[in-house]
Design an enzyme around this catalytic site. Sequence first.
Site, PDB file in Angstrom:
ATOM      1  N   LYS A  71      -0.924 -30.270  -6.225  1.00 50.56           N
ATOM      2  CA  LYS A  71      -1.508 -30.404  -7.549  1.00 50.56           C
ATOM      3  C   LYS A  71      -1.429 -31.863  -7.978  1.00 50.56           C
ATOM      4  CE  LYS A  71      -1.105 -28.215 -12.135  1.00 50.56           C
ATOM      5  NZ  LYS A  71      -0.376 -27.167 -12.895  1.00 50.56           N
ATOM      6  N   SER A 148      -3.757 -24.104 -15.181  1.00 48.37           N
ATOM      7  CA  SER A 148      -3.901 -25.519 -14.829  1.00 48.37           C
ATOM      8  C   SER A 148      -3.795 -25.762 -13.328  1.00 48.37           C
ATOM      9  CB  SER A 148      -2.860 -26.361 -15.581  1.00 48.37           C
ATOM     10  OG  SER A 148      -1.552 -26.118 -15.122  1.00 48.37           O
ATOM     11  N   SER A 172       0.714 -20.940 -15.163  1.00 46.78           N
ATOM     12  CA  SER A 172      -0.168 -21.807 -14.368  1.00 46.78           C
ATOM     13  C   SER A 172      -0.089 -21.586 -12.872  1.00 46.78           C
ATOM     14  CB  SER A 172       0.126 -23.282 -14.680  1.00 46.78           C
ATOM     15  OG  SER A 172      -0.224 -23.574 -16.006  1.00 46.78           O
TER      16      SER A 172
END
Length: 486
Positions: A71, A148, A172
């Site tokens: 990420k 996210s 998330s």
Amino acid sequence: MNKTACIYIATDDKLNTTAGSCALLGSKVPRDAGVVQRLRIAGAVIFGKASLTEWYRTRLVELHGVPVLLKDSIATDDKLNTTVGSYALLGSKVARDAGLVQRLRIAGAVIFGKASLIEWYGTRLAGALELDWPWFNPYVEAGDPCGSSFGSAISVAANLVAVSLGTETDGSLICPADHNSVVGIKPTVGLTSRAGVIPVSTRQGTIGIFHMQTHMRTVSDAVYVLDAIVGYDTRDHEATKAATKFIPAGGYKQFLKEYGLHGKRLGVVRNLILDSYNTCSTISAFEHHLNTLRQRGATILDNLEIANTDIILDPFQSGEAITLLAEFKVNINEYLKELSKSPVRSLADIIAFNSDNSVLEKLEEYGQDQFIASEMTDGIGEQGLKAVERMKKLSEEGFEKLMIKNDLDAMVTVGWGSSPVLAVGGYPAISVPAGYQTGGMPFGICFRGLKGTEPKLIEIAYACEQATKARRVPPIYHHGKYEIIL
């Protein structure tokens, strides 16, 4: 040559552009491992990637040559940016790899690139997408990839990488895993180091794993990665030291048991199932899976309830909203000060950057109300401390009481609706693909436990996966001029 495999190898750019899962692909990659060099010299074509479980049987090190996507909030000391989707951090330079990245490299993993995310995790204003990056759900093009960490989940679902790491403060990890039909592991807070990860809350934040279901061994593959990234880190001393007592001798691989459901007590809390999952097809599939769990030796305690659920699910009543605002300012300022190079050094600088670059940052569309509210706080303070205590009490009298009173090994629900319950208490969870709603949108079955109960959750999730085998590969998309086979 199989067309699906060709696209997997040869059209990374096309997949990135259409699936929106990758922000940047790694430009600094170690040379081929020795065994790969010998294969190339012998004339072999490196065709694709096998299941990690198969790889480990002949491994040189734990994750030898395994491509991993991170990420875009997990720091890497290379040519990759770490921006959390913001132009304000484009070109910034970290002092070192994040703690978990150091562990991945030692284990032999290849950092393949950075995954897209919602800008600043949605803390600026929910809905602002990273650097205008396009994306879609691999199963339903108009479907919400959710959370996210959506880029991390999409990349795995689309078979772009073997494994991807995301972060979670509240939902998330579990939500993207659920919506993109991949396995997601959210560890107990502190099991994985947060050092070098752009923070929202060090109290709630954790790093987790996505993996697709390959030859029905998804949970297995993800657990091998979990073994590689857990452990103490001096730069995240308090949390990782406290969690070391949860790490079992011999690691987590020993809990991959086909008969792991035998004797387990599972509690079903139905008032945490979101309305979007209360459809005939979804509930019918969930009931079928519950029967399968019973047949494999589990005891199901149905229609249980957690005390004060309405308060826990409301971040303003629980205190979560108050604490996250204050914690974000403190934590982001600390992170920015440690950067070797950065155009911004504080939350106030970020707010000013957005104002000075209003068109670039789409300020008129998305604003930055949350940032301004966070900047107005003075640290945690008395109000924040009271809110933390309130969440601790809600967890003890709610989820923990439910688990202890009913002698449960795990709570089980369909979907991700119980994420706030996990978030405020720092509890672990594993989401496993469970099926598809009418129209093709995926959903998962999620197992949740008390802190440090990853061994039980792994036994349950692995046995469930082997028994249900619910995941199917994504469909063919005709996206623009490309035929994308995911």
